[in-house]
Design a protein around this motif. Structure first.
Motif, PDB file in Angstrom:
ATOM      1  N   GLY A 750     -13.576  28.782  45.170  1.00  0.00           N
ATOM      2  CA  GLY A 750     -14.909  28.340  44.470  1.00  0.00           C
ATOM      3  C   GLY A 750     -15.552  27.461  45.211  1.00  0.00           C
ATOM      4  N   ILE A 751     -16.880  27.152  44.603  1.00  0.00           N
ATOM      5  CA  ILE A 751     -17.773  26.253  45.377  1.00  0.00           C
ATOM      6  C   ILE A 751     -17.894  24.788  44.714  1.00  0.00           C
ATOM      7  N   LYS A 752     -17.454  24.726  43.256  1.00  0.00           N
ATOM      8  CA  LYS A 752     -17.602  23.667  42.485  1.00  0.00           C
ATOM      9  C   LYS A 752     -16.070  23.372  41.877  1.00  0.00           C
ATOM     10  N   LYS A 753     -15.914  22.037  41.919  1.00  0.00           N
ATOM     11  CA  LYS A 753     -14.265  21.874  41.591  1.00  0.00           C
ATOM     12  C   LYS A 753     -13.363  22.529  42.239  1.00  0.00           C
ATOM     13  N   PHE A 754     -13.696  22.564  43.678  1.00  0.00           N
ATOM     14  CA  PHE A 754     -12.892  23.653  44.366  1.00  0.00           C
ATOM     15  C   PHE A 754     -11.497  23.272  44.558  1.00  0.00           C
ATOM     16  N   GLN A 755     -10.490  23.838  44.832  1.00  0.00           N
ATOM     17  CA  GLN A 755      -9.192  23.481  44.973  1.00  0.00           C
ATOM     18  C   GLN A 755      -8.545  24.416  46.356  1.00  0.00           C
ATOM     19  N   TYR A 756      -7.567  23.800  46.841  1.00  0.00           N
ATOM     20  CA  TYR A 756      -6.756  24.598  48.161  1.00  0.00           C
ATOM     21  C   TYR A 756      -5.657  25.650  47.414  1.00  0.00           C
ATOM     22  N   ASP A 757      -5.703  26.648  47.481  1.00  0.00           N
ATOM     23  CA  ASP A 757      -4.714  27.567  46.924  1.00  0.00           C
ATOM     24  C   ASP A 757      -3.986  28.641  48.005  1.00  0.00           C
ATOM     25  N   LEU A 758      -2.977  29.152  47.490  1.00  0.00           N
ATOM     26  CA  LEU A 758      -2.283  30.113  48.157  1.00  0.00           C
ATOM     27  C   LEU A 758      -2.072  31.553  47.672  1.00  0.00           C
ATOM     28  N   TRP A 759      -2.370  32.512  48.498  1.00  0.00           N
ATOM     29  CA  TRP A 759      -2.047  34.054  47.947  1.00  0.00           C
ATOM     30  C   TRP A 759      -1.228  34.633  48.755  1.00  0.00           C
ATOM     31  N   GLY A 760      -0.533  35.785  48.084  1.00  0.00           N
ATOM     32  CA  GLY A 760       0.484  36.443  48.614  1.00  0.00           C
ATOM     33  C   GLY A 760       1.671  36.851  48.053  1.00  0.00           C
ATOM     34  N   ASP A 761       2.544  37.752  48.579  1.00  0.00           N
ATOM     35  CA  ASP A 761       3.665  38.053  47.761  1.00  0.00           C
ATOM     36  C   ASP A 761       4.754  36.852  47.899  1.00  0.00           C
ATOM     37  N   THR A 762       4.453  36.034  48.795  1.00  0.00           N
ATOM     38  CA  THR A 762       5.755  34.997  49.057  1.00  0.00           C
ATOM     39  C   THR A 762       5.468  34.169  47.703  1.00  0.00           C
ATOM     40  N   VAL A 763       3.951  33.722  47.188  1.00  0.00           N
ATOM     41  CA  VAL A 763       3.978  33.041  45.997  1.00  0.00           C
ATOM     42  C   VAL A 763       4.560  33.720  44.825  1.00  0.00           C
ATOM     43  N   ASN A 764       4.372  34.803  44.521  1.00  0.00           N
ATOM     44  CA  ASN A 764       4.934  35.618  43.433  1.00  0.00           C
ATOM     45  C   ASN A 764       6.601  35.551  43.453  1.00  0.00           C
ATOM     46  N   THR A 765       7.259  35.532  44.775  1.00  0.00           N
ATOM     47  CA  THR A 765       8.753  35.694  44.727  1.00  0.00           C
ATOM     48  C   THR A 765       9.051  34.165  44.701  1.00  0.00           C
ATOM     49  N   ALA A 766       8.469  33.014  45.032  1.00  0.00           N
ATOM     50  CA  ALA A 766       9.064  32.041  44.859  1.00  0.00           C
ATOM     51  C   ALA A 766       8.855  31.614  43.313  1.00  0.00           C
ATOM     52  N   SER A 767       7.792  32.125  42.619  1.00  0.00           N
ATOM     53  CA  SER A 767       7.632  31.954  41.072  1.00  0.00           C
ATOM     54  C   SER A 767       9.134  32.595  40.583  1.00  0.00           C
ATOM     55  N   ARG A 768       9.451  33.910  40.877  1.00  0.00           N
ATOM     56  CA  ARG A 768      10.841  34.412  40.429  1.00  0.00           C
ATOM     57  C   ARG A 768      11.881  33.632  40.654  1.00  0.00           C
TER      58      ARG A 768
END
Length: 818
Positions: A750-768
């Motif tokens: 985003g450009i307002k109230k932006f945040q640093y975030d991550l994407w990828g299958d690693t994120v989904n696997t960590a959630s599992r």
């Protein structure tokens, strides 16, 4: 510059006064006490009794011989470890830290105090948590690490309140509110000082009540709200006069005098400065005496009473020289030089400026160095312009052109330094001076170029509508204040009405849902949702009210600044038309207002930096500032952790909305501290879920291990928190944690109230990994296990293949420390 120093010195003196005092038992004091305690050592059994005895010796040495205090503290800590007494070791570490503090070894002090604090939090020793935190606040302030100082001051407040140590809690509130003021966070300073005021009234702490008034007075002064500033300062004066607190009476008179001087009421300023001077002499407070003398000198300087100004500056200078306060010595010599220049006594002016320049260069103040170099240039120019035969003969072989050219050279040097510093306002001042000198020398084409650069900077600082706006501001200031007040009242009424409507709509919505609910379970869920939304509405209402008040202050401040700028612009125009330099009053304005504005800009910049770094990793923030954007980046080896509270919905229904939010905040605040300790980057929270990642934005060889260590410490905290809550008969949370290591893409959303975030299958696997974990355990994936399986600090429990949604069967492992 001198005026700004008042609040700084008062602040430091008061903060040092509130270093925690630890009274030893018995009638002995000082070395006599230490000798009696050392005599008892051979008789004491090597157990907790000897730990206590060594600790008392270490503490007693703190103000007498802190090096010996460290030695006895180390002996106490070693013995406490030997007998496995955590409380004794924590107290020993605190004493070592305090002794290092008195040795001015603040880094070493912080190391020991943080170790003490960690143990104190493990064993829930609230009184020691409070003491460790407040000394850490003082120590970090000495290191000018103000954000850390504020953090620990704030941490000490609830701890002192919990132990019913009302006087110490007031001290913590005072230190924290003062730190907000020092950092330029004036609304927070006023809010916390008001809390201190109310707390002091409730607990009969009149002295702390007065200190709350002084903090509010300082903050309101910095916001240019002089009536409220003086109201608070006079209340502080009245209270301290009733208590006969002479040092605090002195400080109140100084604060009152500064504001009267700022407003141009020199008679009242001198009245209160002279009262402050009497108290400083009575108390033998030489620092306050020198400061007061210097400020009195600045009043007479502004009145062009050069003899009186020189006398008071000279009295202050004697004290600064005697006590080797190089910075203040340089500033006072600089002010004396300004008087000599106004008198056309160029020999004495140059002697003073060169002395001040050498001191400024010695302590590395480039901004002040540039200012003095520029004034030396102005002095040489005036020597040539006035055709001072004696000076021209001494310095320039009777050549006035060479004198002016030397003035030009010094002016160019000042401009070059200011360019390197990225400073604009004073660069414009000296570009204007350069233009004047060039025109005097007949270099009209170069003079024009210099003036164009001056005008360009000036136009960037004051937009093309500035004259119109300044005149409107000057004419409409009083009316504007009344209009702002009415506008604020209307806004508050509208906000209150809207808040009431929103709450009624919420009640209606959930009454309807509750009527349709088919089970008690559904009703409990609805009650929880309603409580959370009600809290959100109330919080938003409070935020908007605060925002409206802040806008009021900002508007008043903007008008006052506009008035000041308008007057400054008119003076500048007159000065340019006459090709004349500022006299001593101009020098006073330059040395006080310009430096104050420079410091305010630095504070605001530091505050912006702090806020940005609280949102983004440092490297990402740097890229954003440099390029105005950030590029998404690929990372090959990142360890992502997810945590989640088990049965959150059921347990949260047993807590009020306020209790629920408070409990989540306590847990997440602890997690933030753990992430900082292990160098893990917090990514975000979603409800009761916490996400963080190790190995970015800078790759690290030990990031996988540190991520696992962090999660184990998180589980340890939750276990201890559960025990503490159970003792009180309160519901508590249990937590699952999962980790997976692999590649990710990271960037800003985003450009307002932006945040640093991550994407990828690693994120989904960590959630599992988290969702298939167990409470109280840390569940890791095959890839994380492979990277740490030979690490001697960990042991793993093989769980085998477990089916994960969208992933099929996956190898999972529980990990713990050996």
């Amino acid at each position: 510059m001198q005026l700004k120093k008042v609040s700084f010195l008062v602040l430091i003196v008061l903060l040092l006064y509130f270093i925690p005092v630890f009274n030893a038992q018995g009638q002995h004091t000082g070395q006599e006490l230490i000798d009696s305690l050392i005599a008892e050592l051979p008789k004491a059994a090597i157990d907790t009794n000897q730990v206590n005895l060594l600790n008392r010796i270490s503490l007693a040495y703190a103000r007498i011989d802190p090096e010996k205090g460290v030695i006895y503290g180390e002996q106490s800590a070693a013995l406490a470890s030997q007998v496995k007494w955590k409380q004794g070791k924590a107290i020993s570490l605190k004493n070592i830290g305090l002794n290092y503090y008195y040795m001015n070894a603040f880094e070493e002090a912080n190391t020991k105090l943080l170790q003490s604090l960690e143990i104190a939090e493990q064993i829930n020793l609230t009184s020691l948590i409070a003491i460790d935190a407040i000394i850490l606040g003082l120590s970090y302030e000495k290191l000018r690490q103000y954000a850390s100082s504020l953090h620990y001051y704030l941490k000490s407040i609830p701890a002192y309140k919990k132990t019913n140590a009302t006087s110490s809690a007031a001290t913590a509130l005072y230190n924290a509110s003062n730190m907000y003021d020092l950092m330029g966070r004036y609304p927070e300073a006023i809010a916390l000082a008001t809390e201190l005021y109310d707390f002091s009234v409730e607990n009969g702490l009149a002295s702390s009540q007065a200190k709350a008034c002084l903090v509010r007075g300082s903050a309101y002064n910095n916001l240019s709200n002089y009536p409220l500033a003086q109201q608070n300062n006079f209340e502080a004066l009245k209270i301290n006069e009733q208590l006969n607190n002479k040092k605090e009476i002195l400080d109140a008179h100084l604060s009152i005098a500064v504001i009267f001087q700022t407003q141009g009421d020199t008679d009242k300023a001198l009245e209160h400065y002279n009262k402050a001077l009497l108290y400083a002499e009575e108390l033998g407070a030489l620092g306050s005496k020198a400061l007061t003398l210097s400020n009195i000198g600045s009043v007479y300087d502004g009145l062009k009473d050069h003899e009186q100004a020189r006398y008071y500056y000279g009295q202050a200078l004697e004290i600064y020289v005697k006590y080797e306060d190089t910075k203040q010595e340089a500033m006072t010599v600089y002010n004396i030089g300004g008087i000599y220049m106004a008198e056309n006594n160029y020999a004495e002016a140059l002697a003073s400026f060169n002395q001040a320049l050498a001191a400024s260069q010695a302590y590395g103040d480039q901004f002040q160095e540039a200012a003095i170099i520029g004034l030396i240039g102005a002095t040489y120019h005036q020597m040539g312009l006035q055709e001072d035969s004696a000076m021209l003969s001494q310095y320039f072989n009777n050549d006035k052109i060479t004198a002016m050219e030397s003035g030009l050279m010094y002016t160019d040097s000042a401009i070059a330094i200011l360019v390197d510093l990225g400073e604009l306002k004073n660069r414009a001042f000296y570009l204007n001076q350069k233009s004047i000198i060039e025109s005097t020398l007949g270099h009209f084409d170069i003079a024009l170029e210099s003036y164009k650069k001056y005008a360009e900077i000036n136009d960037s600082l004051f937009n093309i509508e500035r004259d119109k706006k300044l005149i409107q501001a000057e004419m409409g200031y009083t009316f504007g204040k009344r209009e702002d007040s009415l506008s604020l009242e209307n806004t508050k009424q509208q906000l209150a009405l809207q808040n009431k409507i929103d709450l009624q709509k919420l009640s209606f919505e959930y009454d309807k849902k509750e009527a349709e609910a088919k089970s008690d379970r559904e009703k409990e869920q609805l009650a929880y949702e309603e409580a959370i939304k009600r809290q959100e509405i109330e919080s938003e209402y409070a935020r908007k009210q605060a925002e409206a008040e802040a806008l009021l202050y900002a508007g008043a401040l903007e008008r006052k600044q506009a008035e000041a700028l308008n007057q400054a612009e008119l003076r500048r125009q007159r000065s340019f038309r006459n090709f004349a330099l500022l006299g001593t009053a101009g020098l006073l304005i330059f040395s006080i207002i310009v430096f104050r504005q420079h410091n305010k800009v630095k504070k605001e910049k530091a505050r912006s930096e702090e806020l940005l770094l609280n949102i983004l990793p440092a490297e990402v923030a740097a890229e954003l500032k440099e390029k105005g954007r950030t590029d998404a980046k690929d990372f090959e080896m990142v360890s992502i952790l997810f945590s989640d509270f088990k049965s959150f919905t059921e347990k949260s229904a047993k807590l009020s909305a306020q209790e629920l939010v408070s409990e989540i905040h306590i847990c997440f605040e602890a997690f933030d501290g753990i992430m900082e300790k292990y160098g893990i980057e917090k990514i975000k929270t979603i409800g009761d879920s916490y996400m963080a990642a190790g190995g970015l934005p800078i790759a690290s060889n030990d990031s996988v291990k540190n991520t696992v260590l962090a999660t184990l410490e998180m589980q340890s905290f939750i276990s201890k928190r559960k025990l503490a809550m159970s003792v009180k008969g309160l519901p508590s949370f249990e937590m699952r944690v999962g980790i997976h290591t692999g590649p990710v893409v990271a960037g800003i959303v985003g450009i307002k109230k932006f945040q640093y975030d991550l994407w990828g299958d690693t994120v989904n696997t960590a959630s599992r990994m988290e969702s298939h974990g167990e409470e109280g355990r840390v569940n890791v994936s095959q890839s994380t296990y492979e990277l740490l399986k030979v690490d001697p600090d960990f042991k793993f429990e093989v769980r085998g293949k477990i089916g994960a949604k969208g992933k099929g069967e996956m190898e999972m492992y529980f990990v713990e420390r050996k």
